[in-house]
Write a protein that holds these residues in place. Sequence first.
Motif, short mmCIF file in Angstrom:
data_model
loop_
_atom_site.label_atom_id
_atom_site.label_comp_id
_atom_site.label_asym_id
_atom_site.label_seq_id
_atom_site.Cartn_x
_atom_site.Cartn_y
_atom_site.Cartn_z
N ILE A 43 -8.29 23.93 -19.16
CA ILE A 43 -9.00 22.88 -19.90
C ILE A 43 -9.07 21.61 -19.06
O ILE A 43 -10.14 20.99 -18.92
N PHE A 44 -7.94 21.24 -18.48
CA PHE A 44 -7.92 20.06 -17.62
C PHE A 44 -8.75 20.28 -16.36
O PHE A 44 -9.39 19.35 -15.86
N PHE A 45 -8.75 21.50 -15.85
CA PHE A 45 -9.57 21.81 -14.68
C PHE A 45 -11.05 21.65 -15.01
O PHE A 45 -11.83 21.09 -14.21
N ALA A 46 -11.46 22.14 -16.18
CA ALA A 46 -12.86 22.02 -16.59
C ALA A 46 -13.25 20.54 -16.75
O ALA A 46 -14.33 20.13 -16.31
N ILE A 47 -12.38 19.75 -17.37
CA ILE A 47 -12.66 18.32 -17.52
C ILE A 47 -12.78 17.66 -16.16
O ILE A 47 -13.68 16.83 -15.92
N SER A 48 -11.90 18.05 -15.24
CA SER A 48 -11.91 17.42 -13.91
C SER A 48 -13.17 17.76 -13.14
O SER A 48 -13.67 16.94 -12.36
N LEU A 49 -13.72 18.97 -13.33
CA LEU A 49 -14.97 19.32 -12.67
C LEU A 49 -16.11 18.42 -13.14
O LEU A 49 -16.95 17.98 -12.34
N MET A 50 -16.14 18.16 -14.44
CA MET A 50 -17.18 17.28 -14.98
C MET A 50 -17.00 15.86 -14.45
O MET A 50 -17.99 15.19 -14.10
N LEU A 51 -15.76 15.39 -14.37
CA LEU A 51 -15.50 14.07 -13.81
C LEU A 51 -15.92 14.00 -12.35
O LEU A 51 -16.49 13.00 -11.90
N LEU A 52 -15.64 15.07 -11.60
CA LEU A 52 -16.00 15.10 -10.18
C LEU A 52 -17.51 15.02 -9.99
O LEU A 52 -18.00 14.30 -9.12
N GLY A 53 -18.24 15.77 -10.81
CA GLY A 53 -19.69 15.71 -10.73
C GLY A 53 -20.21 14.31 -11.02
O GLY A 53 -21.11 13.81 -10.33
N HIS A 54 -19.63 13.64 -12.03
CA HIS A 54 -20.05 12.29 -12.39
C HIS A 54 -19.72 11.29 -11.28
O HIS A 54 -20.53 10.40 -10.98
N THR A 55 -18.53 11.40 -10.68
CA THR A 55 -18.16 10.45 -9.63
C THR A 55 -19.02 10.64 -8.38
O THR A 55 -19.39 9.66 -7.73
N MET A 56 -19.35 11.88 -8.05
CA MET A 56 -20.22 12.12 -6.90
C MET A 56 -21.61 11.56 -7.14
O MET A 56 -22.20 10.91 -6.26
N HIS A 57 -22.15 11.80 -8.32
CA HIS A 57 -23.46 11.24 -8.66
C HIS A 57 -23.42 9.72 -8.63
O HIS A 57 -24.33 9.06 -8.10
N GLY A 58 -22.34 9.16 -9.17
CA GLY A 58 -22.19 7.71 -9.18
C GLY A 58 -22.09 7.13 -7.78
O GLY A 58 -22.64 6.05 -7.50
N TYR A 59 -21.40 7.83 -6.88
CA TYR A 59 -21.27 7.33 -5.50
C TYR A 59 -22.61 7.31 -4.79
O TYR A 59 -22.97 6.32 -4.13
N PHE A 60 -23.37 8.37 -4.91
CA PHE A 60 -24.67 8.42 -4.24
C PHE A 60 -25.63 7.38 -4.81
O PHE A 60 -26.44 6.81 -4.08
N MET A 61 -25.54 7.14 -6.11
CA MET A 61 -26.47 6.21 -6.74
C MET A 61 -26.06 4.75 -6.58
O MET A 61 -26.90 3.86 -6.49
N ASN A 62 -24.73 4.48 -6.56
CA ASN A 62 -24.27 3.10 -6.49
C ASN A 62 -22.86 3.06 -5.90
O ASN A 62 -21.87 2.99 -6.62
N SER A 63 -22.79 3.11 -4.58
CA SER A 63 -21.48 3.12 -3.92
C SER A 63 -20.76 1.78 -4.05
O SER A 63 -19.55 1.71 -3.81
N GLU A 64 -21.49 0.72 -4.42
CA GLU A 64 -20.86 -0.58 -4.57
C GLU A 64 -19.80 -0.58 -5.67
O GLU A 64 -18.81 -1.31 -5.60
N ARG A 65 -19.98 0.24 -6.71
CA ARG A 65 -18.98 0.32 -7.78
C ARG A 65 -17.65 0.83 -7.23
O ARG A 65 -16.58 0.36 -7.60
N PHE A 66 -17.74 1.79 -6.31
CA PHE A 66 -16.52 2.30 -5.70
C PHE A 66 -15.92 1.29 -4.74
O PHE A 66 -14.70 1.18 -4.61
N LEU A 67 -16.76 0.51 -4.07
CA LEU A 67 -16.27 -0.51 -3.15
C LEU A 67 -15.52 -1.59 -3.92
O LEU A 67 -14.49 -2.10 -3.45
N LEU A 68 -16.00 -1.93 -5.11
CA LEU A 68 -15.29 -2.90 -5.94
C LEU A 68 -13.90 -2.39 -6.29
O LEU A 68 -12.92 -3.14 -6.29
N GLU A 69 -13.82 -1.10 -6.57
CA GLU A 69 -12.52 -0.52 -6.91
C GLU A 69 -11.58 -0.54 -5.72
O GLU A 69 -10.39 -0.84 -5.85
#
Length: 263
Positions: free
Chosen positions: A150-176
């Motif tokens: 269950i946690f693995f499945a949740i983490s896959l969805m989170l990974l997909g979202h973070t990768m999409h977020g990085y490609f679309m707006n890497s500045e959010r990650f730079l702020l972090e």
Amino acid sequence: MNKKIIADIIRTDVTNMNGTKNNFKSAILISVILTMLGAFFFSPVTVAYIPLLMGTFLTPMVFQTEMKNHSEKMFCLLPIERKQLVQARFLMVFLYHLVLSISMYLLAILSMHLKLYTKLVENFDVIALIVEKSKGSFTEFQFLNLVFWIFFAISLMLLGHTMHGYFMNSERFLLELNMKKFKYTKKEIFQLVLIFAGVIFLWFFVSGAIPLNAAGSVIVQLLIQLAEAGNGFLLSAVLVVIALFEMVYQYIATVIEYDEKDL
């Protein structure tokens, strides 16, 4: 898919990740070591933390150097397609995540067989206590399978979202990375709350803590049967497949949107 170009991109990213000081890599390494110790001396179920950790922090770990040096536009000068860059990076982080997660799962199974945690503190077994409270609804192995996957499945969805977020707006990650105030969008907060609420309600329904009407009982009985089939692997497989579809969706969305993005 040009395999040589994909391999070259992955090799370049790995070199960048290992070439300079990487705070995320050190933090993840320390977390993995502590979790391994926890699996042997506290409870095997602690390894479920690692997939969540990777789903959240794997993307900034891999691309920390690129973000700090503002070198994300470097690939625009090379004779590669944006689609190939997305393919290579999604493949790389997925393989990293999969290999480490499976390693942790095998470690948990080994810990469950050795039961060193019961020798450190006499008769202390978190999984056994939970299984006892469930009045025989699950075996210890079934419970470990369900929690981990269950946690693995949740983490896959989170990974997909973070990768999409990085490609679309890497500045959010730079702020972090700069330790500045990091804000999630309302949509992301809603999705995270919905995921965890779903897991909590699923557990209460299956355990019988929440009374259900006839229609709800049918659904819960179906989930229980899925959980009981194959030591929990059937229900786990259903959840992982759903998560894989979500990650594929994020990949396709990234390919389309990144191709149209101004760099």
